[in-house]
Design an enzyme around this catalytic site. Structure first.
Site, mmCIF file in Angstrom:
data_model
loop_
_atom_site.group_PDB
_atom_site.id
_atom_site.type_symbol
_atom_site.label_atom_id
_atom_site.label_comp_id
_atom_site.label_asym_id
_atom_site.label_seq_id
_atom_site.Cartn_x
_atom_site.Cartn_y
_atom_site.Cartn_z
ATOM 1 N N ASN A 45 40.280 30.007 47.099
ATOM 2 C CA ASN A 45 40.894 30.009 45.765
ATOM 3 C C ASN A 45 42.381 29.664 45.873
ATOM 4 O OD1 ASN A 45 41.058 32.590 46.972
ATOM 5 N ND2 ASN A 45 41.276 33.631 45.006
ATOM 6 N N GLU A 58 34.851 28.380 45.155
ATOM 7 C CA GLU A 58 33.603 27.606 45.050
ATOM 8 C C GLU A 58 33.879 26.211 44.496
ATOM 9 O OE1 GLU A 58 34.335 30.614 44.000
ATOM 10 O OE2 GLU A 58 32.566 31.853 43.656
HETATM 11 N N1 THU Z 1 37.735 33.868 42.246
HETATM 12 C C1 THU Z 1 37.096 32.943 43.017
HETATM 13 O O1 THU Z 1 37.711 32.201 43.790
HETATM 14 N N2 THU Z 1 35.752 32.851 42.892
HETATM 15 C C2 THU Z 1 34.999 33.628 42.071
HETATM 16 O O2 THU Z 1 33.813 33.386 41.907
HETATM 17 C C3 THU Z 1 35.611 34.762 41.377
HETATM 18 C C4 THU Z 1 37.088 34.736 41.297
HETATM 19 C C5 THU Z 1 39.209 33.966 42.357
HETATM 20 C C6 THU Z 1 39.962 33.480 41.151
HETATM 21 C C7 THU Z 1 41.269 34.212 41.312
HETATM 22 O O3 THU Z 1 42.106 33.472 42.186
HETATM 23 C C8 THU Z 1 40.888 35.510 42.009
HETATM 24 O O4 THU Z 1 39.600 35.295 42.548
HETATM 25 C C9 THU Z 1 40.853 36.724 41.100
HETATM 26 O O5 THU Z 1 40.097 36.475 39.974
#
Ligand code: THU
Length: 141
Positions: A45, A58
């Protein structure tokens, strides 16, 4: 999927998590996406001061793969935890990421692997996590 491939994919998701750029949430997510031909694309992320510009792990993995010409996928492993948490809990994909999966993956066959560790994980099909999805079929006349 071969046990060896699954283990490799899970390992790759934990590696990917280390690249997370998360100054706002401190929640680090890693994803490893397996193509039909056995290649693995990693994603983490990436957050932004303008919160709406954040990208999930993802989607980073999917967009890297699709931009390299990949169109067919078999599985994704996803791991996530807060920076200072001692252990991982299951980290299910958000709704937007499920929708991106639906664009490129067969709902019955695409496997979503949610590990807590290299040994402990749950596996779901995309159709289990996103039933009755809106896809390109809805746009056909
Ligand atoms: N996040 C992801 O990378 N994937 C997910 O499926 C859920 C949430 C990230 C987004 C943000 O950077 C952090 O987790 C908190 O929401």
């Amino acid at each position: 999927m071969l046990e060896k491939t699954k283990k490799e994919l899970i390992k790759a998701a934990f590696e990917a998590q280390k690249g997370a750029y998360v100054p706002y949430s401190n929640f680090q997510v890693g994803a490893a996406l397996l193509t039909k031909d056995g290649r693995i694309y990693k994603g983490c992320n990436i957050e932004n001061a303008s919160y709406g510009a954040c990208c999930c792990a993802e989607r980073t993995a999917f967009f890297k793969a699709v931009s390299e010409g990949e169109r067919e996928f078999r599985a994704i492993a996803i791991v996530g935890k807060a920076k200072d948490a001692l252990r991982f809990d299951y980290c299910a994909p958000c709704g937007i990421c499920r929708q991106v999966m639906a664009e490129f993956c067969q709902p019955e066959n695409f496997e979503i692997i949610l590990p807590k560790s290299e040994e402990e994980y749950q596996i779901y099909s995309l159709s289990q996590l996103l039933p009755l999805s809106f896809t390109s079929h809805n746009l056909e006349e």
